[in-house]
Design a protein around this motif. Structure first.
Motif, PDB file in Angstrom:
ATOM      1  N   THR A   1      -2.166   4.200  -5.562  1.00 45.54           N
ATOM      2  CA  THR A   1      -1.739   3.242  -4.557  1.00 45.54           C
ATOM      3  C   THR A   1      -1.300   1.948  -5.235  1.00 45.54           C
ATOM      4  OG1 THR A   1      -3.267   4.161  -2.922  1.00 45.54           O
ATOM      5  CG2 THR A   1      -2.414   1.953  -2.496  1.00 45.54           C
TER       6      THR A   1
ATOM      7  N   THR B   1       1.512   4.792  -1.480  1.00 44.75           N
ATOM      8  CA  THR B   1       0.690   5.797  -2.149  1.00 44.75           C
ATOM      9  C   THR B   1       1.554   6.980  -2.567  1.00 44.75           C
ATOM     10  OG1 THR B   1      -1.275   5.176  -0.862  1.00 44.75           O
ATOM     11  CG2 THR B   1      -1.301   7.323  -1.950  1.00 44.75           C
TER      12      THR B   1
ATOM     13  N   GLN C   1       0.806  -1.221   0.000  1.00 46.55           N
ATOM     14  CA  GLN C   1       0.000   0.000   0.000  1.00 46.55           C
ATOM     15  C   GLN C   1       0.844   1.278   0.000  1.00 46.55           C
ATOM     16  OE1 GLN C   1      -3.428  -0.295  -0.340  1.00 46.55           O
ATOM     17  NE2 GLN C   1      -2.862  -2.435  -0.592  1.00 46.55           N
TER      18      GLN C   1
END
Length: 228
Positions: free
Chosen positions: A142, A132, A130
């Motif tokens: 993401t 981003t 994850q």
């Protein structure tokens, strides 16, 4: 004595697993007697440490196993303290909290020293989850990063992915094998759901996903799951 063989035997001793000397000898290309000697030394080293630890009396004597089992199961130091107080413990909370902290560090150290720096022996796999980032237009994206590391050479293979599905894992591993020019004897994996069947596993024993096991057998490497 080779350090990698000793550390593997130390792992067997800590996990209370009786090793197959011949199988381990073939894996490390050594004589079975060398493996047995390493196992006996690891047993002796553990015994001396346990005796030294037990030579000093502590208010935690008789409660260590309870604390370790409950902490490994995810209980907080405070809940463990409240539990053992009901069992008769008369020490302070700080003693329990400090013991939990030392236990956590010991488990982390065991998890990080398992992979030995022997050429061609092992690799490590992990997901950087994850991540981003925002582009110049302010739009967020993401994604995940597949990371494959060869401990001996410190060579790293990275690949950006949009998911962490099992098929994506297999594809990334195949590309890592091509990039590094071969397949190691063993690969250490993080506690990922595409590798470990969490429903059938616990802190001490991991069950690998059947489809993943088939892939590892076909590829010719031995999978090892790191502790969470």
């Amino acid at each position: 004595m080779r350090k990698d063989v000793y550390e593997r035997m130390r792992y067997f001793v800590l996990e209370k697993i009786k090793p197959n000397y011949s199988a381990v000898a073939r894996q490390y290309d050594v004589d079975p007697r060398t493996v047995k000697a390493a196992y006996l030394k690891a047993q002796s080293d553990k015994t001396s440490v346990v005796r030294k630890r037990r030579s000093r009396r502590s208010k935690l004597d008789g409660y260590q196993d309870i604390i370790e089992d409950k902490y490994a199961a995810g209980c907080s130091a405070r809940s463990i303290y409240d539990f053992i107080v009901e069992k008769g413990f008369n020490g302070k909370y700080t003693i329990v909290k400090d013991y939990c902290r030392r236990f956590r560090k010991a488990q982390t150290k065991k998890a990080t020293i398992r992979v030995e720096h022997t050429i061609g022996l092992s690799a490590q796999v992990d997901w950087k989850e994850q991540v981003t980032m925002t582009d110049r237009n302010g739009v967020s994206h993401t994604f995940s990063i597949f990371l494959y590391v060869l401990p001996y050479s410190k060579f790293k293979f990275l690949k950006l992915t949009l998911d962490q599905k099992q098929d994506t894992l297999f594809k990334c591993l195949f590309e890592a094998f091509k990039a590094t020019g071969g397949i190691p004897k063993e690969i250490w994996f993080d506690n990922m759901s595409t590798v470990v069947d969490h429903k059938l596993s616990d802190f001490h024993h991991h069950r690998f996903n059947e489809r993943f096991l088939s892939f590892s057998h076909d590829a010719g490497f031995h999978p090892i799951a790191c502790r969470p």
